[in-house]
Enzyme design. Structure first.
Site, mmCIF file in Angstrom:
data_model
loop_
_atom_site.group_PDB
_atom_site.id
_atom_site.type_symbol
_atom_site.label_atom_id
_atom_site.label_comp_id
_atom_site.label_asym_id
_atom_site.label_seq_id
_atom_site.Cartn_x
_atom_site.Cartn_y
_atom_site.Cartn_z
ATOM 1 N N ARG A 202 0.873 -1.360 -0.143
ATOM 2 C CA ARG A 202 0.088 0.071 -0.083
ATOM 3 C C ARG A 202 0.882 1.110 -0.056
ATOM 4 O O ARG A 202 2.094 1.267 -0.065
ATOM 5 C CB ARG A 202 -1.035 -0.163 1.193
ATOM 6 C CG ARG A 202 -0.053 -0.474 2.505
ATOM 7 C CD ARG A 202 -0.710 0.045 3.659
ATOM 8 N NE ARG A 202 -0.553 1.662 3.839
ATOM 9 C CZ ARG A 202 0.438 2.190 4.091
ATOM 10 N NH1 ARG A 202 1.630 1.704 4.262
ATOM 11 N NH2 ARG A 202 0.416 3.692 4.020
ATOM 12 N N ASP B 55 -2.075 11.012 -1.715
ATOM 13 C CA ASP B 55 -2.382 10.007 -2.912
ATOM 14 C C ASP B 55 -2.791 10.747 -4.007
ATOM 15 O O ASP B 55 -2.468 10.225 -5.220
ATOM 16 C CB ASP B 55 -3.553 9.304 -2.451
ATOM 17 C CG ASP B 55 -3.080 8.300 -1.215
ATOM 18 O OD1 ASP B 55 -3.188 8.750 -0.121
ATOM 19 O OD2 ASP B 55 -2.601 7.114 -1.339
ATOM 20 N N ASN C 172 -5.763 12.676 0.696
ATOM 21 C CA ASN C 172 -5.025 11.696 1.620
ATOM 22 C C ASN C 172 -5.992 10.995 2.315
ATOM 23 O O ASN C 172 -7.119 10.911 2.246
ATOM 24 C CB ASN C 172 -3.984 12.542 2.456
ATOM 25 C CG ASN C 172 -2.983 11.536 3.108
ATOM 26 O OD1 ASN C 172 -2.468 10.677 2.220
ATOM 27 N ND2 ASN C 172 -2.616 11.727 4.196
HETATM 28 O O1 MRU Z 1 -4.870 3.185 2.015
HETATM 29 P P1 MRU Z 1 -3.454 3.527 2.203
HETATM 30 O O2 MRU Z 1 -2.669 2.963 3.249
HETATM 31 O O3 MRU Z 1 -2.489 3.061 0.758
HETATM 32 O O4 MRU Z 1 -2.944 4.825 2.174
HETATM 33 C C1 MRU Z 1 -1.985 5.460 2.492
HETATM 34 C C2 MRU Z 1 -1.882 6.888 2.519
HETATM 35 O O5 MRU Z 1 -2.887 7.620 2.522
HETATM 36 C C3 MRU Z 1 -0.663 7.727 2.409
HETATM 37 O O6 MRU Z 1 -0.619 8.976 3.222
HETATM 38 C C4 MRU Z 1 -0.391 8.255 1.033
HETATM 39 O O7 MRU Z 1 -0.319 7.166 0.017
HETATM 40 C C5 MRU Z 1 1.144 8.904 0.867
HETATM 41 S S1 MRU Z 1 2.335 7.436 1.001
HETATM 42 C C6 MRU Z 1 3.874 8.126 0.759
#
Ligand code: MRU
Length: 370
Positions: free
Chosen positions: A52, A242, A252
């Site tokens: 992830r 994201d 995010n």
């Molecule tokens: O659902 P996830 O765990 O993939 O979400 C991750 C996030 O929201 C992070 O803050 C984002 O991807 C930035 S990672 C450098």
């Protein structure tokens, strides 16, 4: 990334032509590496959150497309695997960026050359990402240094949400890179870590990362941030993202917006760290345009944890059949963001800010070519 004194990357190639990643569902209880050797395995690992974090999704997606070409290097296979991998997680735009890199890089090649070229693109993308994150870290470090210089001898208190550390990237992380660099430079830092319901990326992943690197932290529940900021306990917030739109809106992990509101109300600087691969130039209004991933009921109705037996198990926390709304992400308008920390510098979260560093692509799905 440092685990008990040893540096690793969170993705590496194996001698057998697979990639090894950490199964993040097992952390912090078990560090289990798993190998992925097909596009279907990569899609499954992304969708089910073994792996992830926006930049790491990009890397796994790129390798996944290459694996698909290894099985069948035709145009149809390329298009089919692209669509399958893209559909796994809709919000993080880095995945689309990486799939585009591989797709564009191999499309004009003879079929026999495609698998090797795709692998090279994926490997290069990983190396470049590590350098990018280090550059983000150096810029973010300057901000931490300034805060530390104004209050000699006192720790700089940071607050972060979700996990934007090395587990979310190939190495270093985005939001956590400046923190690691500050710590390594001898600046006293202390991090408030939001637990980040429903999947607890803060409690399970960020806390584990920081502990392994020796960075002092305090785990807090998601709703504590406002209280901490009201009492002057947070010097700066720093999160990853994201997807950032051309006008600087930041998407995010769910809950980020509420932290930004609390920071704004209390005069606490709120920074967002990102690589250029997170900018979506095809979108302006984040609220209206960014697709927000909705995930399963079970992520809300149950919590995973280690039982007294040592087994990692789900525990139901609500009435049977409770209706849930599992929104994975939210959008923070650029006006609530103090600045974006990129690999090219620190700029306002606005179109002018982004365009002072990057050229928007003339055409494309939207991701800038540097
Ligand atoms: O659902 P996830 O765990 O993939 O979400 C991750 C996030 O929201 C992070 O803050 C984002 O991807 C930035 S990672 C450098």
């Amino acid at each position: 990334m440092k685990i008990q004194g040893t540096w690793y990357r969170s993705l590496r190639e194996t001698d057998e032509g697979a990639i090894a990643i950490i199964d993040q569902r097992r952390l912090p209880h078990e560090l289990r590496w798993v190998e992925l050797a097909t596009a279907a395995q990569c899609a499954q690992a992304i969708q089910a959150m073994w792996t992830r974090g926006a930049p790491l999704l990009a890397a796994v997606g790129a390798y996944g497309l290459g694996f698909a070409l290894r099985e069948d290097s035709s145009d149809a296979s390329l298009a089919n695997a692209y669509d399958t991998l893209l559909a796994t997680r809709p919000t993080a735009v880095n995945l689309r960026w990486a799939l585009d890199q591989v797709y564009q890089g191999v499309k004009a090649l003879p079929e026999g050359e495609r698998p090797g070229a795709a692998r090279a693109i994926a490997a290069n993308l990983c190396d470049e990402e590590v350098e990018t994150n280090q550059a983000i870290g150096r810029y973010g470090l300057e901000i931490i240094e300034q805060i530390a210089a104004a209050r000699p001898g006192q720790p700089v208190n940071l607050l972060t949400h979700c996990n934007a550390g090395w587990l979310a990237t190939v190495d270093w992380g985005t939001a956590l890179a400046p923190i690691y660099m500050a710590h390594d430079a001898g600046i006293p830092v202390h991090v408030y870590v939001d637990e980040t319901r429903p999947r607890n990326q803060g409690a399970s992943l960020t806390a584990w990362e920081l502990a392994n690197h020796g960075v002092p932290f305090t785990l807090v529940v998601d709703n504590a941030g406002g209280h901490l900021m009201q009492h002057g306990l947070v010097d700066m917030c720093i999160v990853g993202t994201d997807r950032v739109t051309a006008q600087g809106d930041v998407c995010n992990k769910i809950g980020t917006y509420l932290k930004a509101l609390a920071a704004y109300d209390n005069g606490v600087p709120f920074y967002v760290a990102l690589p250029y691969t997170t900018i979506d130039w095809s979108m302006q209004d984040g609220l209206a345009e960014i697709p927000i991933e909705r995930r399963s009921d079970e992520e809300i109705t149950h919590i995973w944890g280690k039982a007294a037996t040592g087994d990692v198990i789900p525990v139901q926390i609500t009435v049977d059949g409770a209706a849930t709304g599992n929104y994975g992400f939210d959008v923070t308008p650029g006006r609530l963001v103090t600045a974006l920390i990129t690999e090219r510098g620190i700029v306002p979260a606005s179109e002018a800010g982004l365009k002072s560093l990057y050229q928007a692509p003339a055409t494309s799905t939207g991701t800038a070519i540097p």
